[in-house]
Write a protein that holds these residues in place. Structure first.
Motif, PDB file in Angstrom:
ATOM      1  N   SER A 314      -4.737 -10.870  11.531  1.00  0.00           N
ATOM      2  CA  SER A 314      -3.745 -11.095  10.547  1.00  0.00           C
ATOM      3  C   SER A 314      -3.788 -10.707   8.873  1.00  0.00           C
ATOM      4  O   SER A 314      -2.651 -10.133   9.091  1.00  0.00           O
ATOM      5  N   ALA A 315      -4.718 -11.116   8.883  1.00  0.00           N
ATOM      6  CA  ALA A 315      -5.067 -10.486   7.121  1.00  0.00           C
ATOM      7  C   ALA A 315      -5.227  -9.171   7.025  1.00  0.00           C
ATOM      8  O   ALA A 315      -4.321  -8.485   5.762  1.00  0.00           O
ATOM      9  N   GLU A 316      -5.279  -8.428   8.277  1.00  0.00           N
ATOM     10  CA  GLU A 316      -5.398  -6.127   7.739  1.00  0.00           C
ATOM     11  C   GLU A 316      -3.992  -6.312   8.177  1.00  0.00           C
ATOM     12  O   GLU A 316      -3.032  -5.629   7.440  1.00  0.00           O
ATOM     13  N   ALA A 317      -3.110  -7.202   9.271  1.00  0.00           N
ATOM     14  CA  ALA A 317      -1.476  -7.172   9.450  1.00  0.00           C
ATOM     15  C   ALA A 317      -0.724  -7.209   8.076  1.00  0.00           C
ATOM     16  O   ALA A 317       0.238  -6.579   7.417  1.00  0.00           O
ATOM     17  N   ILE A 318      -0.920  -8.481   7.888  1.00  0.00           N
ATOM     18  CA  ILE A 318      -0.266  -8.924   6.355  1.00  0.00           C
ATOM     19  C   ILE A 318      -0.192  -8.395   4.617  1.00  0.00           C
ATOM     20  O   ILE A 318       0.474  -7.672   4.556  1.00  0.00           O
TER      21      ILE A 318
END
Length: 333
Positions: A314-318
């Protein structure tokens, strides 16, 4: 896997350290009065609206905080009360022009660390539309707009000239709660409006945009909802049910509300992993961008750690979604 993409704060505000002299007779013309302790008070309509400090206007102070917080780029936008939709259009354009120039002066002082989101006098949509090419030419990547314009909902067709111009110039829109409905129902301290009513107001604005077909009529327009879209995630199942049930919503929306909601971008200013997880489940994670509300009292503390505490994917996607949206300032061919 640790996030290697830059952390970009899409929701940070500025207040200029001074405003031009009021030549319009507008009772609400803003004024900044500096205090001996380095702080300042911004007066609107002759009363203190907010106490601020040099982080609102000082480049060096912001860069220092960004380094401490692990923020690579800040997207600067006006304090929402400066939008001034209640001014006469000519006065509104004047305060917009002054504020936009100040934002770009900060961007130009550190162009690798800042981007700018400006403002327009949306109380006159044609005038607002006419300002859009100049914003684009100055280097702005977007326009901040309130959740309504003096009571006119964002989905109203009268605002279409502005939406059309913003889409043509490739400028994103940042929708921020402004003068929210329902404050009188709380009966508590004034600062409860930002805590409790802003999320409801944002959901109202988003629903107006969806129900009146703005994302479908302007498919190239990138719209970011502040505060994680507010209560929108919570009411989408109810909107979907109304749409499936053949109520009036199904006649104005060709697509399911939860599908239309995926056309928006959302900042991560939700303060807790529960709402962030709900956002990740509701929309594509690449539609989420970091937001902090810096430098105001309600800002998200330790924002990078907050994102990293989510699932690493999620952090990478955000972070990736933030980097993609930052490219909005490039005019589409």
């Amino acid at each position: 896997m640790p996030c290697h993409l830059p952390f970009i704060d899409f929701h940070s505000h500025i207040v200029p350290d001074r405003f031009p002299q009021d030549e319009s007779g507008e009772a609400g013309w803003p004024d900044v009065r500096h205090l001996n302790d380095g702080a300042a008070e911004i007066f609107i309509a002759g009363r203190v609206f907010r106490r601020i400090d040099l982080r609102s206007w000082d480049v060096a102070a912001r860069l220092k905080d960004m380094s401490q917080d692990g923020i690579d780029i800040q997207v600067l936008s006006p304090m929402p009360e400066l939008l001034s939709y209640w001014f006469e259009p000519a006065a509104g354009e004047r305060i917009c022009t002054a504020t936009n120039a100040f934002i770009m002066s900060m961007v130009n002082a550190a162009p690798d660390r800042f981007r700018g989101i400006g403002m327009v006098p949306l109380q006159d949509p044609e005038r607002a539309a006419a300002m859009v090419p100049d914003l684009r030419a100055s280097g702005m990547i977007g326009v901040e707009i309130g959740s309504h314009v003096n009571g006119v909902p964002l989905g109203d067709a009268s605002l279409d000239p502005f939406f059309k111009a913003a889409e043509a110039e490739g400028l994103m829109l940042m929708v921020h709660a402004l003068h929210p409905a329902g404050v009188d129902r709380i009966g508590a301290a004034p600062d409860m409006a930002a805590a409790a009513v802003f999320p409801l107001e944002t959901a109202l604005a988003a629903t107006s945009l969806m129900a009146n077909g703005v994302p479908d009529r302007f498919p190239g327009l990138k719209i970011m909802l502040c505060h994680g879209g507010g209560a929108l995630s919570a009411i989408l199942p109810r909107l979907d049910h109304a749409w499936r049930s053949g109520l009036s919503l199904s006649k104005t929306m060709p697509r399911r509300p939860s599908e239309v909601a995926r056309d928006f971008y959302y900042d991560t200013l939700v303060y807790d992993q529960g709402p962030l997880a709900l956002l990740c489940d509701t929309v594509e994670q690449e539609r989420l961008v970091m937001g902090t509300d810096y430098p105001f009292a309600v800002m998200q503390s330790d924002p990078v750690a907050f994102l990293k505490s989510a699932a690493s994917k999620s952090a990478e996607a955000i972070a990736g979604g933030s980097a993609a949206l930052l490219k909005t300032g490039v005019k589409p061919k």
